[in-house]
Motif scaffolding. Sequence first.
Motif, PDB file in Angstrom:
ATOM      1  N   TYR A  89       2.429   2.275   3.283  1.00  0.00           N
ATOM      2  CA  TYR A  89       1.561   2.478   4.618  1.00  0.00           C
ATOM      3  C   TYR A  89       1.628   0.923   5.028  1.00  0.00           C
ATOM      4  O   TYR A  89       0.627   0.586   5.759  1.00  0.00           O
ATOM      5  CB  TYR A  89       0.475   2.938   4.315  1.00  0.00           C
ATOM      6  CG  TYR A  89       0.484   4.664   4.149  1.00  0.00           C
ATOM      7  CD1 TYR A  89       0.578   5.300   5.288  1.00  0.00           C
ATOM      8  CD2 TYR A  89       0.676   5.289   2.846  1.00  0.00           C
ATOM      9  CE1 TYR A  89       0.612   6.750   5.251  1.00  0.00           C
ATOM     10  CE2 TYR A  89       0.805   6.550   2.853  1.00  0.00           C
ATOM     11  CZ  TYR A  89       0.711   7.244   4.111  1.00  0.00           C
ATOM     12  OH  TYR A  89       1.075   8.611   4.015  1.00  0.00           O
TER      13      TYR A  89
ATOM     14  N   ASP B 242       0.744  -1.230   0.041  1.00  0.00           N
ATOM     15  CA  ASP B 242       0.066   0.093   0.030  1.00  0.00           C
ATOM     16  C   ASP B 242       0.831   1.328  -0.114  1.00  0.00           C
ATOM     17  O   ASP B 242       0.929   1.929   0.999  1.00  0.00           O
ATOM     18  CB  ASP B 242      -0.852  -0.120   1.143  1.00  0.00           C
ATOM     19  CG  ASP B 242      -1.804   1.140   1.263  1.00  0.00           C
ATOM     20  OD1 ASP B 242      -2.000   1.918   0.132  1.00  0.00           O
ATOM     21  OD2 ASP B 242      -2.280   1.500   2.491  1.00  0.00           O
TER      22      ASP B 242
ATOM     23  N   ASP C 254      -1.367   8.297  10.876  1.00  0.00           N
ATOM     24  CA  ASP C 254      -2.026   7.763   9.867  1.00  0.00           C
ATOM     25  C   ASP C 254      -3.189   6.859  10.338  1.00  0.00           C
ATOM     26  O   ASP C 254      -3.276   6.587  11.479  1.00  0.00           O
ATOM     27  CB  ASP C 254      -1.157   6.554   9.120  1.00  0.00           C
ATOM     28  CG  ASP C 254      -1.801   5.916   7.739  1.00  0.00           C
ATOM     29  OD1 ASP C 254      -2.359   6.821   7.037  1.00  0.00           O
ATOM     30  OD2 ASP C 254      -2.423   4.760   7.843  1.00  0.00           O
ATOM     31  N   SER C 255      -4.523   7.334   9.719  1.00  0.00           N
ATOM     32  CA  SER C 255      -5.714   6.538  10.037  1.00  0.00           C
ATOM     33  C   SER C 255      -5.906   6.538  11.684  1.00  0.00           C
ATOM     34  O   SER C 255      -6.217   5.595  12.306  1.00  0.00           O
ATOM     35  CB  SER C 255      -5.664   4.948   9.759  1.00  0.00           C
ATOM     36  OG  SER C 255      -5.197   4.765   8.428  1.00  0.00           O
TER      37      SER C 255
ATOM     38  N   PHE D 234     -10.921  -0.090   1.917  1.00  0.00           N
ATOM     39  CA  PHE D 234     -10.568  -0.397   0.471  1.00  0.00           C
ATOM     40  C   PHE D 234     -11.417  -1.341  -0.061  1.00  0.00           C
ATOM     41  O   PHE D 234     -10.981  -2.084  -1.083  1.00  0.00           O
ATOM     42  CB  PHE D 234      -9.052  -0.997   0.605  1.00  0.00           C
ATOM     43  CG  PHE D 234      -8.134  -0.071   0.998  1.00  0.00           C
ATOM     44  CD1 PHE D 234      -7.939   1.205   0.908  1.00  0.00           C
ATOM     45  CD2 PHE D 234      -6.621  -0.709   0.973  1.00  0.00           C
ATOM     46  CE1 PHE D 234      -7.089   2.010   1.071  1.00  0.00           C
ATOM     47  CE2 PHE D 234      -5.504   0.178   1.205  1.00  0.00           C
ATOM     48  CZ  PHE D 234      -5.646   1.329   1.369  1.00  0.00           C
TER      49      PHE D 234
ATOM     50  N   ARG E 238      -0.330  10.588  -8.054  1.00  0.00           N
ATOM     51  CA  ARG E 238       1.122   9.988  -7.599  1.00  0.00           C
ATOM     52  C   ARG E 238       2.257   9.953  -8.681  1.00  0.00           C
ATOM     53  O   ARG E 238       3.373   9.296  -8.401  1.00  0.00           O
ATOM     54  CB  ARG E 238       1.019   8.641  -6.801  1.00  0.00           C
ATOM     55  CG  ARG E 238       0.077   8.492  -5.515  1.00  0.00           C
ATOM     56  CD  ARG E 238      -0.054   7.282  -5.071  1.00  0.00           C
ATOM     57  NE  ARG E 238      -1.062   7.471  -3.781  1.00  0.00           N
ATOM     58  CZ  ARG E 238      -1.549   6.255  -3.102  1.00  0.00           C
ATOM     59  NH1 ARG E 238      -0.930   5.133  -3.278  1.00  0.00           N
ATOM     60  NH2 ARG E 238      -2.290   6.528  -2.186  1.00  0.00           N
TER      61      ARG E 238
ATOM     62  N   VAL F 257       2.552   5.221  11.322  1.00  0.00           N
ATOM     63  CA  VAL F 257       1.427   4.293  10.808  1.00  0.00           C
ATOM     64  C   VAL F 257       0.993   3.349  12.101  1.00  0.00           C
ATOM     65  O   VAL F 257       1.559   2.296  12.073  1.00  0.00           O
ATOM     66  CB  VAL F 257       1.526   3.518   9.616  1.00  0.00           C
ATOM     67  CG1 VAL F 257       0.558   2.714   8.772  1.00  0.00           C
ATOM     68  CG2 VAL F 257       2.227   4.447   8.441  1.00  0.00           C
TER      69      VAL F 257
ATOM     70  N   ARG G  99       3.030  12.823  11.453  1.00  0.00           N
ATOM     71  CA  ARG G  99       1.406  12.828  10.822  1.00  0.00           C
ATOM     72  C   ARG G  99       1.027  11.407  11.192  1.00  0.00           C
ATOM     73  O   ARG G  99       1.777  10.396  10.828  1.00  0.00           O
ATOM     74  CB  ARG G  99       1.472  13.119   9.222  1.00  0.00           C
ATOM     75  CG  ARG G  99       0.247  12.941   8.425  1.00  0.00           C
ATOM     76  CD  ARG G  99       0.256  11.448   7.761  1.00  0.00           C
ATOM     77  NE  ARG G  99      -0.964  11.511   7.009  1.00  0.00           N
ATOM     78  CZ  ARG G  99      -1.616  10.373   6.368  1.00  0.00           C
ATOM     79  NH1 ARG G  99      -1.027   9.134   6.885  1.00  0.00           N
ATOM     80  NH2 ARG G  99      -2.486  10.299   5.646  1.00  0.00           N
TER      81      ARG G  99
ATOM     82  N   ARG H 205      -5.601   5.387  -6.700  1.00  0.00           N
ATOM     83  CA  ARG H 205      -4.878   6.684  -6.444  1.00  0.00           C
ATOM     84  C   ARG H 205      -3.567   7.037  -7.301  1.00  0.00           C
ATOM     85  O   ARG H 205      -2.880   7.853  -6.863  1.00  0.00           O
ATOM     86  CB  ARG H 205      -4.683   6.859  -4.862  1.00  0.00           C
ATOM     87  CG  ARG H 205      -6.015   6.655  -4.035  1.00  0.00           C
ATOM     88  CD  ARG H 205      -5.714   6.441  -2.697  1.00  0.00           C
ATOM     89  NE  ARG H 205      -5.066   5.029  -2.485  1.00  0.00           N
ATOM     90  CZ  ARG H 205      -4.858   4.452  -1.377  1.00  0.00           C
ATOM     91  NH1 ARG H 205      -4.909   4.982  -0.261  1.00  0.00           N
ATOM     92  NH2 ARG H 205      -4.283   3.278  -1.288  1.00  0.00           N
TER      93      ARG H 205
ATOM     94  N   PHE I 296      -7.286  -2.571   6.216  1.00  0.00           N
ATOM     95  CA  PHE I 296      -6.939  -2.189   4.697  1.00  0.00           C
ATOM     96  C   PHE I 296      -6.645  -3.620   3.787  1.00  0.00           C
ATOM     97  O   PHE I 296      -7.587  -4.269   3.968  1.00  0.00           O
ATOM     98  CB  PHE I 296      -5.867  -1.114   4.851  1.00  0.00           C
ATOM     99  CG  PHE I 296      -6.350   0.204   5.379  1.00  0.00           C
ATOM    100  CD1 PHE I 296      -6.897   1.006   4.621  1.00  0.00           C
ATOM    101  CD2 PHE I 296      -6.062   0.400   6.631  1.00  0.00           C
ATOM    102  CE1 PHE I 296      -7.190   2.115   5.155  1.00  0.00           C
ATOM    103  CE2 PHE I 296      -6.736   1.612   7.423  1.00  0.00           C
ATOM    104  CZ  PHE I 296      -7.132   2.494   6.597  1.00  0.00           C
TER     105      PHE I 296
ATOM    106  N   ASP J 150      -4.085  10.717  -1.911  1.00  0.00           N
ATOM    107  CA  ASP J 150      -5.242   9.756  -1.641  1.00  0.00           C
ATOM    108  C   ASP J 150      -6.325  10.341  -2.621  1.00  0.00           C
ATOM    109  O   ASP J 150      -7.229   9.571  -2.863  1.00  0.00           O
ATOM    110  CB  ASP J 150      -5.743   9.586  -0.304  1.00  0.00           C
ATOM    111  CG  ASP J 150      -4.701   8.835   0.587  1.00  0.00           C
ATOM    112  OD1 ASP J 150      -3.971   8.011   0.124  1.00  0.00           O
ATOM    113  OD2 ASP J 150      -4.888   9.016   1.981  1.00  0.00           O
TER     114      ASP J 150
ATOM    115  N   GLU K 116      -4.531  12.239  10.962  1.00  0.00           N
ATOM    116  CA  GLU K 116      -5.400  12.002   9.608  1.00  0.00           C
ATOM    117  C   GLU K 116      -6.555  11.284  10.380  1.00  0.00           C
ATOM    118  O   GLU K 116      -6.782  10.288  10.704  1.00  0.00           O
ATOM    119  CB  GLU K 116      -4.877  11.015   8.911  1.00  0.00           C
ATOM    120  CG  GLU K 116      -5.449  10.720   7.452  1.00  0.00           C
ATOM    121  CD  GLU K 116      -5.469   9.565   6.978  1.00  0.00           C
ATOM    122  OE1 GLU K 116      -5.922   9.200   5.774  1.00  0.00           O
ATOM    123  OE2 GLU K 116      -5.137   8.526   7.622  1.00  0.00           O
TER     124      GLU K 116
ATOM    125  N   HIS L  48      -2.021  -0.350  11.841  1.00  0.00           N
ATOM    126  CA  HIS L  48      -1.339  -1.612  11.289  1.00  0.00           C
ATOM    127  C   HIS L  48       0.067  -1.570  10.970  1.00  0.00           C
ATOM    128  O   HIS L  48       0.807  -0.600  10.740  1.00  0.00           O
ATOM    129  CB  HIS L  48      -2.222  -1.839   9.987  1.00  0.00           C
ATOM    130  CG  HIS L  48      -2.303  -0.794   9.015  1.00  0.00           C
ATOM    131  ND1 HIS L  48      -3.564   0.108   9.096  1.00  0.00           N
ATOM    132  CD2 HIS L  48      -1.305  -0.212   7.926  1.00  0.00           C
ATOM    133  CE1 HIS L  48      -3.186   1.165   8.268  1.00  0.00           C
ATOM    134  NE2 HIS L  48      -1.961   0.939   7.409  1.00  0.00           N
TER     135      HIS L  48
END
Length: 563
Positions: free
Chosen positions: A60, A57, A204-205, A145, A409, A97, A202, A405, A168, A320, A258, A100
Amino acid sequence: MWWRSAVIYQVYVRSFADGNGDGTGDLAGVRAHLGYLRDLGVDAIWFTPWYPSPLADGGYDVQDYRSIDPRFGTLAEAEALIQEALALGIRTIVDVVPNHVSDRHPWFQAALAAGPGSPERERFWFHPGKGADGGEIPTHWVSSFQGETWTRTTNPDGTPGEWYLHMFTPEQPDLNWNHPDVRREHEDILRFWFDRGVAGVRIDSAALLIKDADLPEVGEKTGPGQHPTEDRDELHDVYRGWRAVADSYPGTRVLVGEVWVPDIERFTAYLRPDEMHTAFNFDFLTRPWSADAFRTSIAATLAAHAPVGAPSTWVLSNHDVTRPVTRYGREDSAFAFLKKRFGVPTDPDLGLRRARAAALLVAALPGSLYIYQGDELGLPEVEDLPLELIQDPMHHRSGGIDPGRDGCRIPLPWAGSEPPFGFSPAGTRTWLPQPDAWGDLTVAAQEGDPASTLNLYRAALRLRRALPELGDGPLGWIDGLGADAVAFRRGPSFACVVNAGDAPLLLPEHEEVLLASSPLPEVDAPGGVMLPGNTTAWLRTKTDAAASADSAAAATRPTPSEG
Ligand code: NOJ
């Protein structure tokens, strides 16, 4: 208090610049272009995950949180980069992150090997299936996802085993945040990066970490904080722990969440003074091109942030979501993940015009500003990637319906008239192909064009830095310009006016147009200067005494010590 007004540039490392000529961006590429970011005028860089990862991913799926993926460089290079950026006045934010890990992470490998009932499995969500042979999935929670969120393991003797949870992809097993090892480990990861001089993380999730251990189906328990996997009340305790770690360092080390939580009051609960410093304001990002939608979102955002004392953030895009140039050129320009489809028409000229106007709007709003790499070049979403090159699991897990996405990118175009446009040495195949037509969008081409999007961003960030009333602080709405206008003043003599309609509108009285996202008509209309449709103007106005009083009050408000 740098972070309350900061301009933060998001570097998607794989696609920023390739320093070693293998077609993938890397830290050497970033180091070579730090001067570009200084000239753009950013205060900080947020790096998407740069850790060793199988890239199931896009990184991530982290295998080791304390190291750098060899394709991107080394830890020593990251340390050098953090210092070189600081020397140019640019802080670094790293992506953590916590929800996960990669299925190749040593903890998950140990859990698989140790088998059912082992302490190693308790760090994750291993669970027997339902039904006589355990063949039925433990819950029907749906992944962001798409598809199921549990995968069945195979026991060492080849028989079907327990299931494990992954919100995910199956390559991203969820951690069990009720386990003390998980909490300790992440606080330690924060220290690892803070010790290396990073100014923030930052997260994540960030609203997904805690799950209901009873494993109810969605909707079985109702009420705020009762969803089995999202926005649970116990999360706040996790972030209080993180804040204590951040606060134990000199200067302000910021936590940026996030947080995809639609209820704005529940969203700002994460920003209470002992939790995160800021969180991405996705409400604005999902809104369609409409003055009414913008005014509503801005007003609701500011009102909800005020009681917790946190600044808002403004985000037009990230790695994203669909690039603004493409999104704002669509008939339906609101963003939602589940809406993404191939072949939705867009008007690229209108989209670019609006994206430029949106850039000036958000740069004038109170709080901090995020710029996703390439937006400053007005890059569109690339929507015609050959299907066999698409890597994003969102595409594959949707059965090929969602384009995924990868289109936002694409490696950046730096110079030249054909791919790889200076991203990699000539003749290199980049990890995703660039459109042949990007020659006019390169940094080099835009540097020489005073009307380019790059020069608009540079001018906007220069003014934002020079004008103390921009960034954090109060906003006063200007009414009476019509339904298509979004207009407000910042401080005693600055106004921002957006014309989100197609017909021109009369600008309010002003002394000077400081900046405009599209050319203003040369001949003044009777009664003043007209602002064309889909355009934003920044104005110097006559000093407004009431606004001076507002700003003076804001300036004397006590603030925590500078960091
Ligand atoms: C949010 C990230 O921005 C996205 O790229 C990623 O796929 C998910 N979280 C899962 O980590």
